[in-house]
Design a protein around this motif. Structure first.
Motif, PDB file in Angstrom:
ATOM      1  N   ALA A 118      34.271  13.426  18.531  1.00 28.67           N
ATOM      2  CA  ALA A 118      33.001  13.395  18.187  1.00 28.67           C
ATOM      3  C   ALA A 118      32.241  12.195  18.952  1.00 28.67           C
ATOM      4  CB  ALA A 118      32.691  12.990  16.709  1.00 28.67           C
ATOM      5  N   LEU A 119      33.125  11.420  19.652  1.00 32.46           N
ATOM      6  CA  LEU A 119      32.388  10.447  20.514  1.00 32.46           C
ATOM      7  C   LEU A 119      32.317  10.721  21.892  1.00 32.46           C
ATOM      8  CD1 LEU A 119      33.694   6.789  18.807  1.00 32.46           C
ATOM      9  CD2 LEU A 119      31.301   7.690  19.071  1.00 32.46           C
ATOM     10  N   THR A 120      33.182  11.524  22.358  1.00 34.08           N
ATOM     11  CA  THR A 120      33.566  11.914  23.821  1.00 34.08           C
ATOM     12  C   THR A 120      32.681  13.067  24.093  1.00 34.08           C
ATOM     13  OG1 THR A 120      35.733  10.879  23.883  1.00 34.08           O
ATOM     14  CG2 THR A 120      35.050  12.371  25.544  1.00 34.08           C
ATOM     15  N   VAL A 121      31.792  13.020  24.973  1.00 31.20           N
ATOM     16  CA  VAL A 121      30.951  14.154  25.285  1.00 31.20           C
ATOM     17  C   VAL A 121      31.248  14.599  26.875  1.00 31.20           C
ATOM     18  CG1 VAL A 121      29.227  13.936  23.672  1.00 31.20           C
ATOM     19  CG2 VAL A 121      28.899  12.653  25.728  1.00 31.20           C
ATOM     20  N   ASN A 122      31.170  15.927  27.169  1.00 27.64           N
ATOM     21  CA  ASN A 122      31.016  16.384  28.416  1.00 27.64           C
ATOM     22  C   ASN A 122      29.727  16.900  28.865  1.00 27.64           C
ATOM     23  OD1 ASN A 122      34.173  16.290  27.575  1.00 27.64           O
ATOM     24  ND2 ASN A 122      33.970  16.398  29.868  1.00 27.64           N
ATOM     25  N   PHE A 123      29.081  16.817  29.987  1.00 25.64           N
ATOM     26  CA  PHE A 123      27.948  17.583  30.307  1.00 25.64           C
ATOM     27  C   PHE A 123      27.608  17.486  31.836  1.00 25.64           C
ATOM     28  CE2 PHE A 123      25.415  13.474  30.948  1.00 25.64           C
ATOM     29  CZ  PHE A 123      26.264  12.631  30.219  1.00 25.64           C
ATOM     30  N   LYS A 124      26.783  17.804  32.574  1.00 25.16           N
ATOM     31  CA  LYS A 124      26.432  17.871  33.780  1.00 25.16           C
ATOM     32  C   LYS A 124      24.904  17.320  33.853  1.00 25.16           C
ATOM     33  CE  LYS A 124      29.285  21.725  35.256  1.00 25.16           C
ATOM     34  NZ  LYS A 124      29.620  23.171  35.574  1.00 25.16           N
ATOM     35  N   ILE A 125      24.899  16.695  34.872  1.00 20.82           N
ATOM     36  CA  ILE A 125      23.866  15.932  35.432  1.00 20.82           C
ATOM     37  C   ILE A 125      23.337  16.739  36.672  1.00 20.82           C
ATOM     38  CG2 ILE A 125      22.673  14.101  36.504  1.00 20.82           C
ATOM     39  CD1 ILE A 125      24.001  12.330  34.838  1.00 20.82           C
ATOM     40  N   THR A 126      22.259  17.277  36.713  1.00 19.09           N
ATOM     41  CA  THR A 126      21.526  18.185  38.021  1.00 19.09           C
ATOM     42  C   THR A 126      20.498  17.544  38.428  1.00 19.09           C
ATOM     43  OG1 THR A 126      20.997  20.349  38.457  1.00 19.09           O
ATOM     44  CG2 THR A 126      20.408  19.586  36.202  1.00 19.09           C
ATOM     45  N   ASP A 127      20.007  18.032  39.676  1.00 23.30           N
ATOM     46  CA  ASP A 127      18.638  17.583  40.083  1.00 23.30           C
ATOM     47  C   ASP A 127      18.116  18.924  40.574  1.00 23.30           C
ATOM     48  OD1 ASP A 127      20.304  18.102  42.313  1.00 23.30           O
ATOM     49  OD2 ASP A 127      19.899  16.318  43.302  1.00 23.30           O
ATOM     50  N   GLY A 128      18.816  19.982  40.341  1.00 23.22           N
ATOM     51  CA  GLY A 128      18.137  21.499  40.633  1.00 23.22           C
ATOM     52  C   GLY A 128      18.948  21.863  41.735  1.00 23.22           C
ATOM     53  N   ALA A 129      19.461  21.030  42.882  1.00 21.12           N
ATOM     54  CA  ALA A 129      20.345  21.528  43.738  1.00 21.12           C
ATOM     55  C   ALA A 129      21.947  21.382  43.464  1.00 21.12           C
ATOM     56  CB  ALA A 129      19.614  20.635  44.993  1.00 21.12           C
ATOM     57  N   GLN A 130      22.148  20.239  42.898  1.00 16.38           N
ATOM     58  CA  GLN A 130      23.557  19.896  42.801  1.00 16.38           C
ATOM     59  C   GLN A 130      23.783  19.805  41.533  1.00 16.38           C
ATOM     60  OE1 GLN A 130      26.396  20.065  44.806  1.00 16.38           O
ATOM     61  NE2 GLN A 130      25.161  20.788  46.561  1.00 16.38           N
TER      62      GLN A 130
END
Lengths: 58, 241, 159
Positions: C70-82
């Motif tokens: 519940a403390l560890t998260v995975n996500f992606k950061i995007t700028d539209g291109a990458q």
């Protein structure tokens, strides 16, 4: 009026600490400045009075 | 009309004394109106919830911190060019109030940043340049008091204030020129991205801050005039002592 | 205080204030003007090696996965291109949401995952009540700029 109750108003949606720390600091700062302004004026007037008395003695 | 009539400390002393209460009264009325709009009438914000209400004091104090510096620097310019006494006293009278608004803007921003961004402070361009402004005010105040002869203090501090003006566009445009954590401007010359009641409340509070600053500076300049002109004949003849 | 002491204190104070101001400016110009890098810059390796840096962008919608602790998260950061995968253990700010602005501090590890030590939310400069935001969404403008009087920048997008 946006709020349903005063309790809700003071609670600020659970962010009471941050909101009131901000508003409180502003009003405290203004109050301190107003006191300091008053003190400075009283002091300036006192200095002039002293100067006058010195003059009267001489 | 003689434009230089009020540039003499003795005549301005009276004028400032008559104006200051009006400014304070206007500040109080607009503050009540602005706080009513901001705290009681304005709706909540879709993104941030109630904590966004810090904006009603954060933005006015931040605007005023920059505006007061600009006004102070203008008086400093007059001091250096025309060597006028009153302009230097006005600059000295504005500086503490300017520093106070800068400190409050930083403080409120910090208490707004924690619940929204997740941090009290980051070294991004906007926050750093506003902190530099605070130190410019401190430097101005210290330098103006650093000399036996107040006229030398006036000129040294005036020079500092004028050089420091460079920082104002840096603060204002920092959110456009560089990557910052701080968001862009909600109100610019091009328009606004704010709901109308929120915007009105913020503008009313800004007028309030302006009125207050004017009142405080006028009261302070009266003390400065008395301190500096202590030995002048007109001061000796003041009625109330 | 004697006038001379007072003067000395004032001079030292003035110099100290100026020194601090200058130091802040220099420090800002040296490293912090680039407050964060974009995922495109990270993908192209245009980021500092062997030290932590900040990466900013939007949390890619649909990429957020919470681990069992519940403390560890995975996500992606995007700028539209990458978009760059991120892993973070800790408390997320209230405004952290998919599709919203985020700035994470950390380092890219060998497996290409950005291991964040701090995650900050970056919100935009639009202020409106929920009903208005809902109406904009309905109209097909997810807080679209065109709905406002033409503010130049989007705060949520890295520039």
């Amino acid at each position: 009026m946006y709020w349903s109750s005063w309790d809700a108003f003071w609670a600020m949606g659970g962010h009471a600490f941050f909101v009131w720390m901000s508003f409180g600091a502003l009003f405290l700062a203004l109050a301190v400045e107003l006191v300091l302004l008053r003190v400075r004026r009283i002091r300036a007037l006192g200095d002039i009075e002293e100067e006058r008395e010195l003059e009267a003695e001489n | 009309m003689n434009w230089f009539y009020f540039s003499s400390p003795s005549t301005f002393y009276g004028l400032a004394g008559r104006l200051a209460p009006w400014f304070f009264a206007l500040a109080a009325v607009t503050a009540v109106w602005g706080l009513y709009l901001g705290l009681l009438v304005a709706p909540t914000d879709a993104q941030q919830g109630e904590v966004y209400r810090v904006i009603f004091i954060h933005v006015p104090t931040a605007w005023m911190s920059m505006f007061l510096y600009f006004v102070m620097a203008c008086y400093c310019g007059l001091t250096l060019v025309f060597n006028t006494r009153l302009s230097a006293m006005m600059a000295r009278a504005i500086a503490p109030t300017g520093a106070l608004f800068t400190a409050v803007a930083l403080w409120t921003g910090s208490f707004w940043g924690k619940p929204t961004w997740g941090t009290y402070w980051v070294w991004d361009a906007r926050l750093t340049s506003e902190l530099v402004l605070l130190f410019l005010y401190f430097g101005f105040i210290a330098l103006s008091n650093a000399f036996e002869d107040p006229r030398r203090g006036d000129r040294a501090a005036a020079l500092l204030a004028i050089i420091g003006v460079v920082n104002l566009p840096i603060i204002y445009f920092s959110v456009q020129w560089w990557n910052t954590l701080h968001q862009g401007s909600s109100v610019s010359f091009k328009g606004t991205s704010m709901h109308v009641t929120m915007l009105t409340g913020m503008l009313v509070m800004s007028f309030s801050a302006w009125f207050y600053a004017a009142g405080a500076a006028l009261v302070r300049v009266r003390s400065i005039i008395l301190e500096r002109e202590r030995r002048a004949q007109w001061v000796r003849e003041l009625k109330e002592g | 205080m004697k006038p001379r002491t007072k003067r000395a204190v004032a001079i030292v104070g003035g110099l100290a204030a100026l020194g601090v101001a200058a130091a802040l400016v220099l420090n800002a110009f040296q490293s912090n003007l680039v407050f964060f890098f974009t995922p495109t810059q990270v993908a192209k390796n245009e980021v500092p090696k062997d030290r932590t840096f900040r990466m900013g962008g939007l949390v890619e919608p649909g990429s957020l996965v919470r681990q069992k602790d519940a403390l560890t998260v995975n996500f992606k950061i995007t700028d539209g291109a990458q978009s760059i995968p991120v892993v973070y253990t800790g408390i997320l700010p209230d405004l952290f949401k998919e599709g919203k602005g985020v700035v994470a501090q950390g380092k890219v590890h060998g497996d290409g995952i950005f291991k964040a030590s701090e995650v900050l939310a970056k919100h935009d400069e639009n202020y409106m009540p929920p009903e208005a935001a809902e109406a904009l969404k309905q109209a097909g403008h997810p807080m679209a700029k065109e709905n406002f009087a033409g503010q130049g920048q989007s705060g949520a997008k890295p520039r």
